[in-house]
Design an enzyme around this catalytic site. Sequence first.
Site, short mmCIF file in Angstrom:
data_model
loop_
_atom_site.label_atom_id
_atom_site.label_comp_id
_atom_site.label_asym_id
_atom_site.label_seq_id
_atom_site.Cartn_x
_atom_site.Cartn_y
_atom_site.Cartn_z
N ASP A 1 0.88 -1.18 0.00
CA ASP A 1 0.00 0.00 0.00
C ASP A 1 0.92 1.23 0.00
O ASP A 1 2.11 1.13 0.32
CB ASP A 1 -0.85 -0.06 1.28
N ASP B 1 -0.23 5.15 0.82
CA ASP B 1 -0.51 6.15 1.87
C ASP B 1 -0.57 5.52 3.26
O ASP B 1 -1.34 4.62 3.50
CB ASP B 1 -1.84 6.85 1.57
N GLY C 1 -9.80 10.25 -2.25
CA GLY C 1 -9.93 11.67 -1.92
C GLY C 1 -11.20 12.30 -2.45
O GLY C 1 -11.84 13.09 -1.76
N LYS C 2 -11.60 11.92 -3.67
CA LYS C 2 -12.81 12.54 -4.25
C LYS C 2 -14.04 12.09 -3.46
O LYS C 2 -14.89 12.90 -3.10
CB LYS C 2 -12.94 12.14 -5.73
N ARG D 1 -14.03 11.13 -0.39
CA ARG D 1 -13.93 11.74 0.95
C ARG D 1 -14.51 13.16 0.90
O ARG D 1 -15.27 13.57 1.78
CB ARG D 1 -12.47 11.78 1.38
N HIS E 1 -11.01 18.07 -5.99
CA HIS E 1 -10.04 16.98 -6.00
C HIS E 1 -8.99 17.19 -7.09
O HIS E 1 -7.81 16.83 -6.90
CB HIS E 1 -10.71 15.62 -6.16
N LYS F 1 -6.66 19.65 -5.54
CA LYS F 1 -5.93 18.99 -4.47
C LYS F 1 -4.84 18.08 -5.03
O LYS F 1 -3.71 18.05 -4.53
CB LYS F 1 -6.90 18.19 -3.59
N THR G 1 -5.17 3.21 -3.17
CA THR G 1 -6.40 3.92 -3.51
C THR G 1 -6.07 5.29 -4.10
O THR G 1 -6.89 5.92 -4.73
CB THR G 1 -7.24 4.12 -2.22
#
Length: 256
Positions: free
Chosen positions: A18, A20, A62-63, A65, A88, A91, A129
């Site tokens: 993974d 993050d 992120g989108k 979220r 996003h 960002k 992700t």
Amino acid sequence: MGAGNAPTPPQLLGVVFDVDGTLVDSERDGHRVAFNRAFEEAGLSYRWDVETYGELLRTTGGKRRLEAFLLEHGHDEDEAADLALKLHETKTAAFRDMVDDGLVPLRPGAARLVAELRSEGVRTFVATTGTRAWVEPLLRRHFGADAFELVVTGTEVTRLKPDPAAYTAVLGETGLDPRHVVAVEDSRNGLLAARAAGLACLVVANDYTSDQDFTGAALVVDGFGPGARQLAGPRASLPDGSVAVETLRALNARWA
Ligand code: XBP
Ligand code: MG
């Protein structure tokens, strides 16, 4: 068959990392800062403090979220979807700049483990992700161009963790049997995704995830080491307090 007819434990052929929270401690001082920059650029007063962002991490992607947050703050579905998309994009550009400026460092020991695995012929992959637009430059910056044979990101898979799609994409494209592959994750969402794909999972927890339920993990540590502490799971081999290739081989043999 092994000695005395004991079955030969399956060989460790691959490790899926993974990104993050695992390879990089990227959420608190990375993504969270980029989200706040996007709010500011859009003229919105929203700001995600450290604690709020930790709660919002329950939503992967992120989108998604952003969309969940906007829906909870009075925006209707169409407006939330449209605004999340725009925010996003901003960002992602901001986070990409942070990566290029060297502001998203590797977790200690991560580069050593990847190099050791590769030198011992264990194939290395990524299943994240996160968005490919920043994932690729981040991996290239820290590991060079070809450290990971296959990188699956949130851009390609529509079903995000805890759905196993990112992990099953790695297995599908490589033809590897999950009994020969170990996943390395930082969160419960990631652990659930790896387990649903049939992989044994090492959890390397961080400040945002250390109090999560890691039931089903083969081993839980607080870092790659040296000096890593085991937090859960049967006694593991951590040479000089480090997660080594032998650590992952033993996990795979026990869990496959
Ligand atoms: C963690 C995520 C990502 C990041 C933000 O991914 O859920 O969404 O928080 O990145 P993983 P994006 O732990 O699976 O690497 O804004 O690009 O989604
Ligand atoms: Mg993670």
